[in-house]
Structure formats: structure tokens, C-alpha cells
Design a protein around this motif. Structure first.
Motif, PDB file in Angstrom:
ATOM      1  N   UNK A 155      39.796  -9.109 -13.969  1.00  0.00           N
ATOM      2  CA  UNK A 155      40.989  -8.604 -13.284  1.00  0.00           C
ATOM      3  C   UNK A 155      40.924  -8.897 -11.792  1.00  0.00           C
ATOM      4  N   UNK A 156      41.821  -9.740 -11.326  1.00  0.00           N
ATOM      5  CA  UNK A 156      41.744 -10.149  -9.923  1.00  0.00           C
ATOM      6  C   UNK A 156      42.131  -9.026  -8.968  1.00  0.00           C
ATOM      7  N   UNK A 180      41.129  -5.919  -9.259  1.00  0.00           N
ATOM      8  CA  UNK A 180      39.856  -5.239  -9.060  1.00  0.00           C
ATOM      9  C   UNK A 180      38.933  -6.071  -8.176  1.00  0.00           C
ATOM     10  N   UNK A 181      38.884  -7.368  -8.420  1.00  0.00           N
ATOM     11  CA  UNK A 181      38.029  -8.245  -7.608  1.00  0.00           C
ATOM     12  C   UNK A 181      38.479  -8.270  -6.152  1.00  0.00           C
ATOM     13  N   UNK A 182      39.793  -8.354  -5.935  1.00  0.00           N
ATOM     14  CA  UNK A 182      40.305  -8.380  -4.560  1.00  0.00           C
ATOM     15  C   UNK A 182      39.994  -7.080  -3.834  1.00  0.00           C
ATOM     16  N   UNK A 183      40.094  -5.958  -4.530  1.00  0.00           N
ATOM     17  CA  UNK A 183      39.817  -4.667  -3.907  1.00  0.00           C
ATOM     18  C   UNK A 183      38.348  -4.547  -3.521  1.00  0.00           C
ATOM     19  N   UNK A 184      37.446  -4.999  -4.396  1.00  0.00           N
ATOM     20  CA  UNK A 184      36.026  -4.918  -4.063  1.00  0.00           C
ATOM     21  C   UNK A 184      35.656  -5.929  -2.971  1.00  0.00           C
ATOM     22  N   UNK A 185      36.326  -7.073  -2.955  1.00  0.00           N
ATOM     23  CA  UNK A 185      36.136  -8.017  -1.837  1.00  0.00           C
ATOM     24  C   UNK A 185      36.514  -7.342  -0.528  1.00  0.00           C
ATOM     25  N   UNK A 186      37.659  -6.658  -0.517  1.00  0.00           N
ATOM     26  CA  UNK A 186      38.055  -5.901   0.677  1.00  0.00           C
ATOM     27  C   UNK A 186      36.986  -4.871   1.053  1.00  0.00           C
ATOM     28  N   UNK A 187      36.440  -4.161   0.087  1.00  0.00           N
ATOM     29  CA  UNK A 187      35.481  -3.093   0.416  1.00  0.00           C
ATOM     30  C   UNK A 187      34.258  -3.670   1.133  1.00  0.00           C
ATOM     31  N   UNK A 188      33.766  -4.805   0.669  1.00  0.00           N
ATOM     32  CA  UNK A 188      32.657  -5.443   1.368  1.00  0.00           C
ATOM     33  C   UNK A 188      33.094  -5.911   2.756  1.00  0.00           C
ATOM     34  N   UNK A 189      34.260  -6.538   2.837  1.00  0.00           N
ATOM     35  CA  UNK A 189      34.746  -7.042   4.124  1.00  0.00           C
ATOM     36  C   UNK A 189      34.954  -5.907   5.118  1.00  0.00           C
ATOM     37  N   UNK A 190      35.431  -4.775   4.629  1.00  0.00           N
ATOM     38  CA  UNK A 190      35.660  -3.622   5.503  1.00  0.00           C
ATOM     39  C   UNK A 190      34.348  -3.138   6.124  1.00  0.00           C
ATOM     40  N   UNK A 191      33.292  -3.097   5.329  1.00  0.00           N
ATOM     41  CA  UNK A 191      31.998  -2.679   5.863  1.00  0.00           C
ATOM     42  C   UNK A 191      31.474  -3.687   6.880  1.00  0.00           C
ATOM     43  N   UNK A 226      39.932 -14.221  -0.230  1.00  0.00           N
ATOM     44  CA  UNK A 226      40.646 -13.354  -1.168  1.00  0.00           C
ATOM     45  C   UNK A 226      42.116 -13.750  -1.250  1.00  0.00           C
ATOM     46  N   UNK A 227      42.705 -14.034  -0.105  1.00  0.00           N
ATOM     47  CA  UNK A 227      44.108 -14.442  -0.083  1.00  0.00           C
ATOM     48  C   UNK A 227      44.311 -15.756  -0.838  1.00  0.00           C
ATOM     49  N   UNK A 228      43.401 -16.686  -0.619  1.00  0.00           N
ATOM     50  CA  UNK A 228      43.515 -18.005  -1.258  1.00  0.00           C
ATOM     51  C   UNK A 228      43.308 -17.930  -2.760  1.00  0.00           C
ATOM     52  N   UNK A 229      42.337 -17.154  -3.195  1.00  0.00           N
ATOM     53  CA  UNK A 229      41.939 -17.160  -4.599  1.00  0.00           C
ATOM     54  C   UNK A 229      42.729 -16.154  -5.431  1.00  0.00           C
ATOM     55  N   UNK A 230      42.924 -14.954  -4.889  1.00  0.00           N
ATOM     56  CA  UNK A 230      43.564 -13.889  -5.664  1.00  0.00           C
ATOM     57  C   UNK A 230      45.040 -13.709  -5.328  1.00  0.00           C
ATOM     58  N   UNK A 231      45.500 -14.283  -4.213  1.00  0.00           N
ATOM     59  CA  UNK A 231      46.868 -14.015  -3.781  1.00  0.00           C
ATOM     60  C   UNK A 231      47.037 -12.614  -3.244  1.00  0.00           C
ATOM     61  N   UNK A 232      45.951 -12.036  -2.725  1.00  0.00           N
ATOM     62  CA  UNK A 232      45.946 -10.676  -2.180  1.00  0.00           C
ATOM     63  C   UNK A 232      45.403 -10.744  -0.757  1.00  0.00           C
ATOM     64  N   UNK A 233      46.191 -10.265   0.208  1.00  0.00           N
ATOM     65  CA  UNK A 233      45.807 -10.366   1.616  1.00  0.00           C
ATOM     66  C   UNK A 233      45.662  -8.959   2.192  1.00  0.00           C
ATOM     67  N   UNK A 276      47.318  -3.408  -9.680  1.00  0.00           N
ATOM     68  CA  UNK A 276      47.673  -3.983 -10.972  1.00  0.00           C
ATOM     69  C   UNK A 276      48.338  -5.346 -10.801  1.00  0.00           C
ATOM     70  N   UNK A 277      47.824  -6.337 -11.481  1.00  0.00           N
ATOM     71  CA  UNK A 277      48.304  -7.723 -11.441  1.00  0.00           C
ATOM     72  C   UNK A 277      48.021  -8.384 -10.098  1.00  0.00           C
ATOM     73  N   UNK A 278      48.323  -7.696  -9.010  1.00  0.00           N
ATOM     74  CA  UNK A 278      47.813  -8.032  -7.672  1.00  0.00           C
ATOM     75  C   UNK A 278      48.535  -9.146  -6.933  1.00  0.00           C
ATOM     76  N   UNK A 279      49.069 -10.137  -7.593  1.00  0.00           N
ATOM     77  CA  UNK A 279      49.643 -11.284  -6.888  1.00  0.00           C
ATOM     78  C   UNK A 279      50.658 -10.845  -5.836  1.00  0.00           C
ATOM     79  N   UNK A 280      50.497 -11.357  -4.640  1.00  0.00           N
ATOM     80  CA  UNK A 280      51.476 -11.141  -3.578  1.00  0.00           C
ATOM     81  C   UNK A 280      51.316  -9.857  -2.801  1.00  0.00           C
TER      82      UNK A 280
END
Length: 278
Positions: free
Chosen positions: A114-115, A117-128, A145-152, A166-170
């Protein structure tokens, strides 16, 4: 060795049932789909805890020729060593997806596929990393994350625990945005600014809010606890607690319709009683 693994398994089950269940699901997947066995083993069964699995999966997903997965994983492991409480957020997010997404039948599905979930955990690491002063590495992770998941999601944004994307794109979440615990955010949502203000310029989303697909919430405004924002709405002013807003521009159309809209995920407007806007 078998006895040692059995002892460890009992210890894991006692202290981390989510990790035990995830490993059980991984073993079952390897049996039913042998072609994925090496992938599942490398991601889950070769790891010692959920934190390691998520760091590995994030590193694999956002790796690039510029920064390979091995270096990314080392960086994320260092983040976990300094902020072990991230594990609590991982588990809360995983539970949120399993609880709220009817398409999620196993814990292993968000971990592997699920992208959002992946985008959110990427953010959590980036935030730290952002908080630690490593802003360029944090921004690199944001761009990947923006390039791969479409989540900025800007790494300076503040996002609580128990979040489902959910679904995450955009999805776009700006630098000074805040999202409370237990929110649900669907695809195409923007938490953006309304101009060129340089300071605090993004929305503040309360606890337990559900934001429907394609909704735009713009400016330094507040969406109250347990509110609902209907799909496609454009929200330009504060939303009271436990209310539903809809439209362009959005207006109050009724009560939220339930105590926990982010958990119920009910999005039909007939759940909201008619309420005239002042």
C-alpha cells in the motif's frame, strides 16, 4: 536452533502481537506464493522487529541510483535508534489501515503493497531528519515520495498517529500543516496555502477527521475534531467540531453523523442532518 526460534517466538508474541501476526502471515504467503518467497523473507522474515521491516521497505521503495537502498536503510536505522517511539506510530498507522480499509484483510498488505502506508512512513522518517537538522536529506526523501508514490508531504508538517492515507495518489500536505491523531485522508486531498504567505499558512486538522477524495483545504484554518469534509469540497474557513461540510466553497450541511467519522469512513451526505449555515 528450532528450540531457540520457538522461545523467541513466544517472547515476541508476548510483547508484540502485531509483529507475531505479521510473521505468521509472511510464512503463509511464502507457502501459497513461492515466487514471492525471497521478497517476503528479505522484507519480513529475516528481520527482528517491525521497525526494521518498515525501514527496509521504505528504503527499497524510494531507493534511486543517487542514493542506494543500503545507504538509505542505514540512515533510517540511525533514525530509529534515536527515536524508538516511531515504532508506536508505525503500529498505530498499521492498525488504522487494517481497521478502516475494507480492502485490507491482512497486516502484511500495507507493509508490502500500500503506497499510502509507505508514503506516510517515508514522511515519518523525513520528519525526524528535518527536526534533527538534516533538512536536505529530508527534502530528498520528500521528493522521492512525490515521484514514486504521488504523495507530497513536506517533512516539516506535523502528523499524528493512527492515520490512514487511502489510495494516496495526488495528496499534498504543506509545510505548516498539522493533522491530529486518527484522521483518514483519501486520494487527491490538498492541505495547502491560499497565497504567498511565508509563515503559518496551512490547515490544522483535528483529531478523528475524515477528508474525502479530492477535497482541498486551503489556508491557516482549523477543521475541528471528528469533522467530515465531503469529497470534492473546497474548504476556505474553519469547520466546527463534529460537523460535515460540503461544496465549493464548502459550507456546513449537517452533523458528522457518527462519533468517529474517520473510523466509520461513511461518506454519503444523507448521514448528515440538514443544518443551515449562519
Amino acid at each position: 536452533m528450532a528450540q531457540g526460534r520457538g522461545t523467541a517466538s513466544k517472547d515476541i508474541k508476548a510483547c508484540d502481537p502485531a509483529w507475531t501476526r505479521l510473521r505468521d502471515e509472511a510464512e503463509a504467503l511464502c507457502s501459497s506464493e513461492p515466487v514471492l518467497a525471497s521478497f517476503v523473507y528479505d522484507t519480513i522474515l529475516s528481520r527482528n522487529q517491525l521497525e526494521e521491516t518498515i525501514a527496509h521497505r521504505v528504503a527499497q521503495r524510494i531507493a534511486h541510483a543517487d542514493v542506494d537502498a543500503g545507504r538509505l536503510y542505514q540512515t533510517l536505522e540511525a533514525v530509529l535508534a534515536k527515536t524508538p517511539e516511531l515504532g508506536e506510530a508505525f503500529r498505530a498507522d498499521l492498525a488504522a489501515v487494517f481497521d478502516r480499509d475494507p480492502a485490507c484483510n491482512r497486516l502484511i498488505e500495507p507493509i508490502l503493497y500500500f503506497k499510502g502506508f509507505h508514503a506516510l512512513q517515508t514522511y515519518r522518517f523525513a520528519h525526524e531528519l528535518w527536526k534533527a537538522g538534516r533538512t536536505d536529506f529530508a527534502l530528498y526523501m520528500q521528493s522521492q515520495s512525490s515521484r514514486i508514490f504521488g504523495v507530497d508531504i513536506h517533512p516539516a508538517a506535523e502528523i499524528g498517529r493512527g492515520i490512514m492515507i487511502d489510495h494516496a495518489t495526488g495528496i499534498v500536505i504543506g509545510e505548516t500543516a498539522k493533522v491530529g491523531d486518527d484522521a483518514s485522508i483519501l486520494h487527491g486531498v490538498t492541505l495547502g496555502g491560499s497565497g504567498k504567505e511565508a509563515d503559518d499558512r496551512h490547515p490544522k486538522i483535528g483529531r478523528g477527521v475524515m477528508i474525502g477524495a479530492g477535497a482541498k483545504i486551503l489556508g491557516n484554518i482549523k477543521v475541528g475534531d471528528c469533522a467530515r469534509v465531503a469529497a470534492g469540497s473546497v474548504v476556505l474557513k474553519d469547520v466546527p467540531d463534529e460537523m460535515t461540510v460540503a461544496g465549493v466553497p464548502a459550507r456546513v450541511v449537517g452533523q458528522a453523523g457518527c462519533p468517529e467519522p474517520a473510523r466509520s469512513m461513511h461518506q454519503l451526505l444523507e448521514a448528515a442532518s440538514d443544518v443551515a449555515e449562519d
